[in-house]
Each structure stands twice: as structure tokens, then as C-alpha cells.
Design an enzyme around this catalytic site. Structure first.
Site, mmCIF file in Angstrom:
data_model
loop_
_atom_site.group_PDB
_atom_site.id
_atom_site.type_symbol
_atom_site.label_atom_id
_atom_site.label_comp_id
_atom_site.label_asym_id
_atom_site.label_seq_id
_atom_site.Cartn_x
_atom_site.Cartn_y
_atom_site.Cartn_z
ATOM 1 N N ASP B 69 86.933 39.624 42.150
ATOM 2 C CA ASP B 69 87.985 40.188 42.985
ATOM 3 C C ASP B 69 88.446 39.141 43.998
ATOM 4 O O ASP B 69 87.645 38.632 44.779
ATOM 5 C CB ASP B 69 87.409 41.412 43.696
ATOM 6 C CG ASP B 69 88.430 42.085 44.583
ATOM 7 O OD1 ASP B 69 89.474 42.460 44.048
ATOM 8 O OD2 ASP B 69 88.180 42.213 45.785
ATOM 9 N N THR B 102 94.862 41.153 43.862
ATOM 10 C CA THR B 102 94.636 40.197 44.940
ATOM 11 C C THR B 102 94.566 38.767 44.422
ATOM 12 O O THR B 102 95.035 37.846 45.079
ATOM 13 C CB THR B 102 93.327 40.524 45.676
ATOM 14 O OG1 THR B 102 92.304 40.723 44.725
ATOM 15 C CG2 THR B 102 93.482 41.786 46.483
ATOM 16 N N THR B 103 93.981 38.586 43.246
ATOM 17 C CA THR B 103 93.914 37.239 42.703
ATOM 18 C C THR B 103 95.318 36.756 42.370
ATOM 19 O O THR B 103 95.688 35.623 42.677
ATOM 20 C CB THR B 103 93.049 37.208 41.429
ATOM 21 O OG1 THR B 103 91.873 37.959 41.676
ATOM 22 C CG2 THR B 103 92.697 35.811 41.045
ATOM 23 N N ASP B 401 89.412 49.132 42.944
ATOM 24 C CA ASP B 401 90.699 48.629 42.450
ATOM 25 C C ASP B 401 91.370 49.657 41.544
ATOM 26 O O ASP B 401 92.552 49.940 41.668
ATOM 27 C CB ASP B 401 90.493 47.328 41.662
ATOM 28 C CG ASP B 401 90.294 46.145 42.586
ATOM 29 O OD1 ASP B 401 90.102 46.387 43.787
ATOM 30 O OD2 ASP B 401 90.321 45.006 42.100
#
Lengths: 574, 540
Positions: B69, B102-103, B401
Site C-alpha cells: 500500500d 495511493t501508489t 482499501d
């Protein structure tokens, strides 16, 4: 060292204490000017829509990214006495009008640079000062001649058309202030917000009634304005979630009382002789808090806010009675709420007069904003107030957005109070420069050259605008000068950064309140004059400094009064 | 810092600590900042996508985190560079608002800055680059809106399409093997607590509890509340049906005044009286609970063995040391009221639940209390099981997530297809628009388009495919067929069509990624002066 040698054989007479730094004469003025130039150079690149930002990490490790002149100067920790004057000028402009801080520093710096040549040529500083002052006065008069009065828009009947036009005018001024900021791309959103926020206020336009709240996450376009007071949900105890989260026409009570089961006195000790008494002591304690809670419930309050803690017992008590409560509400928010709902903060609950103590508003609501929850009071009858909730990616971004929005708010407020406008984009400076240059030809003596120098100094603003945008400054300036000199109608000709050419800035809606310019000119002239009139600096040795004056900047600065660190309430920056 | 000398040639100090400050300005500053950010994004690049690798991070106190994450990795990385820290905040901001992607946002921002650096080296003004990025960003957001396909809710219990979207979020995580089952669980959990009127979900109502031990397959969804406690007395029944719950924040012990107090005992009689009084308190308390009709007491505090056995003798079940948050959750779910004093217990204040049972997990004596069938069943719990603590923790993050994805679907039910297909579609649009753009912003727009390609490129790279060939081939296919669903086939399923592979992502998440990344890139490009106090350790 100030030691005079009256004769070769005599011991030097020591006038100043050892370690005191002293310098004087024309050389001193020039070195002061040099110091100011260094400061100005730092700010120069931040001017205008193509200006850049500075990233500064303070000694406490906090990082600030800013475009705001006053903020940058404050964080730079200027210690040089003459250069510090510039910082003060920027601050006073910031406090007075809120915008144009970079402009004022740039102007003052350029006035000094122009003065340097005269000082080197042996012109007496006083001559310079006199002419600078005269030029400053003339410029201020000229601004009054050319400024465009928009007061008519506000007073000419309340027809829809003029009201809309007035609204647009204010928005344009706010947009100009936002042009150079990080949020420039969304200036329409924020300009509209700033205008709406200021216009919801009553005639006094007290900006402390506009709260700016920052919530991380989300996109900047998710920012919104609430016509009322809002604050972040405070720490809550179990039972809070069972309280009502939306109340129409609530009765609001504000307290400065702890609602917690606790010992009443810190050092008291109860001696209990028998077990029967025991229960009575326990009951007595419970009764104290229950009396308070009952008084609140009996008053009919539906929302209870306290500056001090509201404990779990009280939270659950309120939840049972469908009352909302929040403890440890920050002071500034408390005051805003108090003004807005018309409630007085109670410090005791004995003899509570419900009709006087309770305030009200149209709607109380808890709303989710990003990862945070907010309490909003809207439709407040007593004082009009507004809250802007800013959203954005990072802390630094939000802080800069807050500063920018604050500038915009100040500008809108100024414009409402003094409804006269000039065009920005260097247009007004070029016009003043032309006017002073023409005027200078009618002067005799050194004044002629000095006033021309003042006129030249004014060009620094369009020059910096061009330089920051990567344009050929000399070329653009020459064209501007020619246009202003030859064509009467080219009054508002300035730099158009979109095309990299000259253009009518009034038509392009780059509008600024005339007052900002007038104040900036006056402040810059005054600062330049003060620095020019200083011909001797005495710097007392600071206490911690053991005499190693050379590189001891760190220790030497330790004793300086930290004027730069002063904070203004309501702006919440560090 | 520039030095200025006065007329005697002495340098003078203008800024405090000026000789101790580092300062980079002008284009050098922009370049240094860009370099710092690209370094961060490069570190995350290999974690992108279903075939992305995990990172093992050890914290200063020896705790080990294994994660895929982006937000977690960056948080644990302890980034020191000021500008790079902005990247960390960027990931966090995406995490707070969207929860997923997020990545992707960090990789995109890094790619944007890399492209911007190239243009600045060519002599373009950073502000012009920003302008171009802005225009391109607007185009992208608009294009994403067009590409969005609404996922209608079907009357069915579990939304198969929504499960697919949640499964996409889980596919890159350690739990990918069980993504289908876990995704279903997430959809059911969110549906149970969703507020359809406001189209929002309070994720606080979904508790994700981790219990190391067992297998990931043992992860279960409880439509109720799970508390990590057991019955206070081992002989109390392990299951209570038709529970009437008394929720107490008062301890089962004689009440203590808060004021400092002293009880003076001078004789044996008095001592006996005190003991008797104490015992009376216990009996009175238990009586009160019983009289109200409760058959289960849940207490925030503890109680000693005497009270415990009294409760047991009276046929009451009890749970002690339950945290404040759980107390509140139980009160909401069971419709009970929190009772602060025994004097105030009444029948109306009791909470109700169909079934409260104590469940043992595995062979260890780990027990949890499960409260099911609550009247306001607005709370659900997912109990995550797994081989070790690290896996459980990562699984919890992954579930978060996925839950966020489902929540976003409730807020805005439009989806786009993943696998880099939308990025390529946007990239094509921006490229076309750049050609018709007057002014040098068109270069920045093209750079933006190139940066968008970084996502499919990273996906292909991480999957061991020849990156440039793959992306070029798919892009060509997209242009030729006009099918915007073509993306990188990371899992080698044999088709590039992401619709067939059912790789779904929410439009909202994608738009947010593009906007946040652009905003950050602009912010960094606008900085031309960096002032830092020198490292404190050698400066002082």
C-alpha cells in the site's frame, strides 16, 4: 572600535564599550542599501502571476511554502538593522491592507538602489529625502486623479444589473490578488467565495467573523463556503454518537464550566467516621454534577458547548435527553459562535436565566468533511458570519491557500470600504512614472534628476513582472513607456503576461483597490527615506557573544528582539 | 547565501544564522526538488498493480511491516527531504479521501515531475509548464467523466459488479488469492451499514479485527459486533439468546468519592460493619441489574471475584473491561443506553440482541464475544485471520482499501476500466488536444500525456512484459479500434480487454489521482528558493 586618538602619546579615549560595532558616514548609508538589496532580491521572484514560491524550513523544523511577501520575510529572520526596516514595512502593509507586500518591498528597495548613485556622487541624503517625499505626494495625487470610482455601483439603486456588476467588480479585485498564488487556477472559485464571505458580514466587516478551516484530503475544488459558524468536532466520550446530529432552530448554550464527575477541591480530604456517611459523601458528589446537568436540561438548551471538558457522564446524560454537546471547544470558535447565535458564555449555572443565556440559529448540523467531522451553525440571526472550509492535498498547500484567501478577503473588504480602483499589471506604475518624469522636467536643480530616478524606480514593478515571466523586460518596458508617453488613452497599458506583450490591463480586468497602491507607495517612500537618513549605526555587543563578532551570527542574533516572530490573531500561521 | 561587505570590507549578516543555512535557488532548486520527488516515486513504482512487489520495512523500534500500500510504505519510509515529504502527504491525502490508488497517485506525480524537469532543462518557464499541466488535467478529468460507466444496483443481495470492483482493489495485495471471497465480504459489510439517503457510508461502523492464527480463508464477516473479550466467569453460559444487555460505565464495587477521603476504623464492630456494607453494596448492585430484567451485563470497568461469583450465582452473564468505543458501538447497535450508576438502571435502558455468544478461535484459548441480531444493526465486523501478524496487518489494510472502493461506488457509481486503459485513453486525448493548442503550453501537455503512460508502463514492467512494446501495441490498438477498455494484461489472462477481465476502478478515484498529482506537481514547480537550516547536529 570607536577610539579617538587626540595625540600620539596619549592613551586612546574609549567612548564606546568594547565590542560595540560602529560605522558611520556615506559608506554606512551605502552598506545599508546593499543589505536591503539582498532582502529585495529574495522577494523579487515572487511578484506577479508568474512569480515563484519559496520553501523555507524554520529552525523549529516547520516547512512553509509561500508566495506571500510578509510571510517570507518573517521566516527569513532578518537581523540586519537596516534591512529589518523593510520587514517592518512589509508587515505594516500586510496589516493595513493585507495585500501588496511584495510590491512595497520591491519599491522601497528600488528607491534605495536609485539613491545609491546619488549618495556616491556626494548628494546630501537630505536632498534626496525631500525630493522623494515630494514625488511620493505627487504620485498619490495622481492616483486619486486617475482612479476609477465604483462607489456609484453600490449606491445607484438596488437594481439587479448594478448589483451583479458590483459583485463582478469585487470578484475581479479578489482575482487579481489571487493571481500570483498557488490557487490561481481556481481563482474564480475563491474570488467568488471571498466576496460572498465578506458580503455575508454586516456593515462593520469584521474579518474575525470569517473562519477558515483546513481539512486535508480532497481536491481544492471541493472547498466550500458555509454561511455560518463551523468548527471541528471535538474529542468526545462514549455516548456522543447517540446524540442528535441535526437540530432545526436549536437553543444553544455556551459554557465555561467543566461538566465532569470530579473532586471539587484539589487538596481537600474528607474524613468519614462511619460507613453510613460514606454513601452520603458519594451521593453529594453526584448531586453536584447532576444539579448542573439538570439546570442545563431545564433551561431547554438543545446544544451545549463548553470551553472546558464535558465528561462521559454528562455526554451520556445529554444523549438521553436528545441534547448535543461538545467540550473543549477552541476559544476563537467559541467567541464566533457566541456572537453569531447571540448567547453569552456562562461561567456558573446557579440562577441561570434561560431567556438571556440561550442563543439560537436556524440550523445546527454535524457534517462529514473528508476524514473529519464538523459542527455547523447556519442561519445565525445575531451576527452574520461565514466559514470557509479549504480542502487540498497537503498541509503546506492548505496553509498557503489560507494565506492567499486571507489576502483576497482583505482586498474585498478594502474595496467595499474604499470603492476606487486602478489597473494592476504594472499599468498604474507606468502611468505614475510617466507623470513624475514629465513633472521632473519642470524642476530645477538636483531635484530634477532625483524625481526622474523615482520615476525610474516605479518601473521596477513591470520589470519584475516581465522578468519573472521570462519576457524581455527592457523591450516590453520601452514599448510601455512609449505608449504611455504618446497616447493619452493608453492610461491603463500594462504587461499582458498571457501574450507576453503590452495590453490594456483595465480591459483585462486586472483590478486593484487604489488604496493598496497608495498605501504601498507611501510606505515604500517612507521606508526608503528612513534608511537614507541613517548615517550611523551602533550595535551593542550582545550578551551571549564573547567577542567573536565575525562569524557569530547565530549568537549575535540571539539577543535581537524578535519582532518578526510576532503573530497576528486570526491568521494562525507560524 | 550571498555575502555583502560594508565599506571596511567586513561581511555583515543580514539573515539570522545565514552562514548556517543551506540555500538553493532558481532552476537549481526546481531541479533538486524534481529529483527528490522522482526518487520517491521510483521506490513505489515496482509496487504498482496486481503483479507489483511488496516492500518490507523495519521501523526504528524493530517492528516489521510488509506492505504493498503506497500510503503505508511512504509513511514507514521516514522520508527526510522536505519536498519528498510532500509526496508522502500526497499519498496520505489520497488515502484519506479515497482510500485506494495511493501508489498510482505517487507514480503519476513522479512521472509528471520527471517530464517537467525535462522541459525546464529545455528552457521552458516552470509556470508555463504548470499552465500546460493544468489544461491537460482538465481534459483528463473531463475524459474520465465521459469514460465512466454507471454500475447500477441490482436487486440481488450481493452486487456481482461491485464485488468485481472491490476485487480489483484487492488484486494487487497479499490477499489476492482470496480476492473474490473477501470482496464479497466487503460489499456485504458496506451494504449493511450504508446510509442510502445520504449516499454515504460511515466506515467507523465497520470494524476490522485482526487475529493472527488460522488461515486467510477463515476470515469471516459478523453481522454484529465482535469484542475481543470473554465472559468474566468460565462457568457462565457461552451463549445468551434474546439478550437484554445492561451497559454499565460504573464498576461493580463500592462507589468511591472522587475527593480524597479516609475512613477511620477504631473498633472491631466498625470493621465488621464496613465489611457488611461492602457486601451489601455487591448484593444491591447485582439485585438492581437483575431487577431490571437484564441477563447480560457489559461493563466498562472490572469487578473483583466476589462480585463475579455473585453475578454467576444470580444467573447473570457479564463481560468486563470493554473499551469506551466498543461500549458506544454496542449501545448504538442494541438500542440501549449507557448507564453511569446502578441507581439509574431501568428496563428501558437495556439494549437488545437476538444472540450473544462467546466464540473460541482455533486451538488457542483466544475467545471473542459476538453480538448478533441487534435491532439497529448498523455495525458489522470483519475478523481477519492469517498465518502471522504481518499478513494479518497487511490484509487489514487491503480490506480497508476494498471497503473504500465500495463506499466510493455508493457515493458515485461510475466506474472505468483499469489496467492502465484509462490512462492511455486520456493520454491520447491530451496528445490530440496538444496539437491544436497555440503557445508553448502544448509541449507541457504532451509531457503530461507521456507521464500518463507511466502507469501502464509500470504495470507492464512489473508483470515482466516488454514494457514499451506492450504499451505501444495496446495504444495503437486503442486508436485503431476506438476501444478504450484495452489495457495491460498483467495476469496473462490472454485478453487485453479490461471489460472482459472485469478490472474496475471508480471514476472518482481516478479523477482524484489526476487532480492531486497535478496539484502537487504544480506546487513543486512553483518553488524556486529552498532555505533550510543546516543539519542541527553539526550546526550547533
Amino acid at each position: 572600535m570607536a577610539s579617538h586618538r587626540p595625540g600620539a602619546m596619549q592613551v586612546p579615549v574609549i567612548i564606546l564599550k568594547e565590542g560595540t560595532e560602529d560605522s558611520q558616514g556615506a559608506g554606512q548609508i551605502i552598506s545599508n542599501i546593499n543589505a536591503c538589496e539582498v532582502v529585495v532580491d529574495v522577494l523579487r521572484t515572487t511578484l506577479g502571476p508568474r512569480g515563484m514560491d519559496k520553501l523555507i524550513r524554520g529552525s523549529d523544523g516547520r516547512v512553509t511554502i509561500s508566495n506571500d511577501g510578509a510571510t517570507i520575510l518573517r521566516l527569513l529572520n532578518v537581523v540586519h538593522p537596516a534591512a529589518k526596516l523593510l520587514v517592518e514595512v512589509a508587515r505594516s502593509q500586510d496589516e493595513e491592507v493585507g495585500d501588496g507586500t511584495t510590491t512595497v518591498v520591491l519599491l522601497a528597495g528600488e528607491l534605495l538602489r536609485q539613491a545609491k548613485a546619488f549618495i556616491e556622487d556626494g548628494v546630501h541624503p537630505h536632498t534626496l529625502i525631500r525630493t522623494y517625499r515630494a514625488a511620493g505626494r505627487l504620485a498619490a495625487q495622481r492616483i486619486q486623479q486617475v482612479q476609477v470610482d465604483v462607489a456609484a455601483l453600490r449606491t445607484v439603486g438596488d437594481t439587479e444589473a448594478t448589483a451583479a456588476e458590483y459583485q463582478r467588480t469585487l470578484e475581479r479585485c479578489a482575482s487579481t490578488a489571487l493571481n500570483s498564488k498557488l490557487i490561481a487556477r481556481h481563482k474564480h472559485l475563491f474570488a467568488g467565495m471571498a466576496v460572498e464571505a465578506v458580503r455575508t458580514l454586516d456593515a462593520e466587516l469584521d474579518l474575525s467573523m470569517v473562519g477558515i478551516k483546513k481539512v486535508g484530503g480532497g481536491s481544492i475544488t471541493d472547498s466550500f463556503l458555509v454561511p455560518g459558524v463551523g468548527f471541528k468536532k471535538t474529542f468526545s466520550y462514549a455516548g456522543f454518537e447517540q446524540q442528535p446530529k441535526k437540530i432545526l432552530d436549536p437553543k444553544v448554550m455556551l459554557l465555561n464550566i467543566e461538566l465532569e464527575l470530579k473532586s471539587e477541591k484539589e487538596n481537600a480530604e474528607v474524613r468519614i467516621a462511619s460507613t453510613d456517611e460514606y454513601q452520603r459523601v458519594v451521593d453529594a458528589e453526584w448531586n453536584i454534577i447532576y444539579e448542573k446537568l439538570d439546570a442545563i436540561a431545564a433551561s431547554g438548551a438543545q446544544v451545549v458547548l463548553s470551553r472546558l471538558a464535558i465528561g462521559d457522564l454528562a455526554t451520556q446524560y445529554f444523549a438521553d435527553r436528545h441534547i448535543f454537546c461538545a467540550g473543549r471547544v477552541p476559544d476563537a470558535d467559541m467567541q464566533r459562535v457566541a456572537k453569531a447565535v447571540g448567547a453569552a458564555v456562562q461561567t456558573t449555572l446557579t440562577q441561570l436565566q434561560a431567556d438571556k443565556a440561550l442563543g439560537t440559529c436556524a440550523c445546527f448540523e454535524e457534517r462529514q468533511v473528508g476524514a473529519e467531522r464538523f459542527n455547523f451553525f447556519t442561519g445565525c440571526p445575531h451576527a452574520r458570519s461565514a466559514t470557509v472550509v479549504l480542502r487540498g492535498g497537503s498541509e503546506q498547500f492548505l496553509e498557503e491557500a489560507e494565506r492567499s484567501l486571507h489576502d483576497a478577503l482583505m482586498i474585498v473588504r478594502r474595496t467595499i470600504k474604499f470603492p476606487a480602483l486602478v489597473a494592476g499589471g504594472g499599468a498604474i506604475e507606468m502611468e505614475l512614472s510617466r507623470y513624475l518624469r514629465e513633472h521632473s522636467r519642470r524642476l530645477q536643480g538636483a531635484g530634477q534628476l532625483i524625481m526622474a530616478a523615482y520615476a525610474r524606480a516605479l518601473e521596477t514593478i513591470p520589470r519584475a513582472l516581465c522578468e519573472n515571466a521570462g519576457l524581455d523586460a527592457t523591450d516590453v518596458l520601452n514599448r510601455l513607456r512609449a505608449q504611455h508617453a504618446t497616447d493619452e488613452r493608453a492610461l491603463w497599458c500594462g504587461v499582458d503576461l498571457e501574450t507576453g506583450d503590452t495590453g490594456d490591463c483595465w480591459a483585462a480586468h486586472v483590478w486593484e483597490p487604489a488604496l493598496v497602491r497608495r498605501n504601498a507607495l507611501a510606505a515604500a517612500t517612507e521606508a526608503a527615506c528612513v534608511i537614507l537618513s541613517v548615517d550611523e549605526t551602533l550595535k551593542a555587543e550582545t550578551n551571549e557573544n564573547g567577542g567573536g563578532g565575525g562569524g557569530g551570527g547565530m549568537a549575535g542574533a540571539g539577543g535581537m528582539p524578535r519582532t518578526a516572530g510576532r503573530r497576528r490573531p486570526g491568521r494562525g500561521r507560524m | 547565501m550571498s555575502l555583502v561587505f560594508d565599506e571596511l570590507g567586513r561581511p555583515f549578516i543580514i539573515f539570522k544564522d545565514q552562514d548556517k543555512q543551506q540555500r538553493i535557488r532558481g532552476l537549481a532548486a526546481v531541479r533538486a526538488n524534481v529529483a527528490a520527488c522522482t526518487a520517491v516515486s521510483r521506490a513505489l513504482r515496482s509496487s504498482l498493480g496486481p503483479t507489483g512487489a511488496d516492500k518490507l520495512l523495519q521501523s526504528p523500534d524493530g517492528d516489521i511491516t510488509i506492505s504493498n500500500d503506497g500510503a503505508t510504505i511512504l509513511r514507514e519510509m521516514n522520508v527526510d527531504n522536505e519536498v519528498a515529504k510532500l509526496m508522502v502527504e500526497l499519498a496520505r491525502s489520497q488515502d484519506d479521501e479515497i482510500g485506494d490508488g495511493t501508489t498510482g497517485v505517487v507514480v503519476l506525480a513522479g512521472a509528471l515531475l520527471e517530464q517537467a524537469g525535462r522541459l525546464i532543462d529545455l528552457g521552458m518557464h516552470p509556470a508555463r509548464v504548470s499552465d500546460g499541466f493544468d489544461r491537460a488535467c482538465e481534459l483528463c478529468v473531463e475524459r474520465l467523466q465521459q469514460l465512466g460507466v454507471p454500475l447500477e444496483r441490482v436487486a440481488d443481495a450481493v452486487q456481482p459488479e461491485w464485488v468485481r470492483a472491490a476485487a480489483t482493489a484487492l488484486s494487487s495485495k497479499v490477499v489476492s488469492r482470496h480476492s473474490q471471497r473477501l470482496a464479497e465480504m466487503c460489499v456485504r459489510a458496506v451494504e449493511a451499514v450504508a446510509d442510502w439517503e445520504r449516499r454515504d457510508v460511515n466506515l467507523d461502523l465497520i470494524r476490522v479485527e485482526g487475529k493472527p492464527g488460522g488461515r486467510l480463508e477463515d476470515t469471516m464477516l459478523v453481522e454484529g459486533i465482535v469484542i475481543d473479550k470473554d465472559m468474566s466467569h468460565p462457568q457462565m453460559p457461552a451463549e445468551v439468546r434474546d439478550a437484554r444487555i445492561c451497559i454499565l460505565t460504573a464498576p461493580f464495587e463500592p462507589p468511591k468519592p472522587k475527593t480524597k477521603h479516609k475512613l477511620e476504623i477504631e473498633s472491631v464492630e466498625q470493621y465488621r460493619a464496613m465489611q457488611q456494607a461492602e457486601r451489601d453494596y455487591f448484593t444491591a448492585m447485582v439485585e438492581r441489574v437483575k431487577a431490571s430484567g437484564a441477563n447480560l451485563a457489559i461493563c466498562q470497568w472490572g469487578f473483583d471475584d466476589e462480585a463475579n461469583s455473585l453475578l454467576y450465582q444470580n444467573g447473570l452473564c457479564a463481560v468486563r473491561w470493554v473499551g469506551g468505543v466498543e461500549i458506544e458501538l454496542i449501545a448504538i447497535a442494541t438500542g440501549g443506553r449507557i448507564v453511569p450508576r446502578f441507581e439509574e438502571i431501568t428496563a428501558e435502558k437495556l439494549g437488545r440482541a437476538d444472540r450473544v455468544r462467546q466464540v473460541s478461535l482455533g486451538t488457542t484459548h483466544d475467545k471473542v464475544i459476538v453480538i448478533e441480531g441487534c435491532p439497529n444493526s448498523k455495525a458489522v465486523t470483519i475478523v481477519v485471520r492469517g498465518g502471522n501478524k504481518m499478513v494479518v496487518e497487511e490484509a487489514k489494510r487491503s480490506l480497508h482499501d476494498a471497503l473504500c472502493v465500495v463506499r466510493n461506488l455508493i457515493r458515485n457509481n461510475r466506474i472505468v476500466y483499469g489496467g492502465g486503459s484509462t490512462e492511455m485513453a486520456c493520454s491520447r486525448v491530451v496528445h490530440e488536444a496538444a496539437d491544436s493548442c497555440v503557445g508553448i503550453e502544448q509541449y507541457a501537455m504532451r509531457a503530461f500525456a507521456e507521464a500518463l503512460d507511466a502507469i501502464p508502463l509500470a504495470l507492464a514492467e512489473n508483470s515482466g512484459l516488454p514494457a514499451i512494446e506492450t504499451v505501444a501495441r495496446i495504444k495503437a490498438a486503442q486508436t485503431e479500434s476506438g476501444n478504450t477498455c484495452l489495457g495491460v494484461d498483467c495476469l496473462a489472462r490472454g485478453t487485453d480487454d479490461m471489460r472482459e477481465q472485469s478490472v474496475y476502478e471508480t471514476v472518482h478515484s481516478k479523477q482524484q489521482q489526476v487532480m492531486l498529482a497535478t496539484q502537487l506537481a504544480k506546487m513543486i514547480l512553483k518553488i524556486d528558493d529552498v532555505l533550510l537550516p543546516n543539519d542541527l547536529s553539526n550546526g550547533m
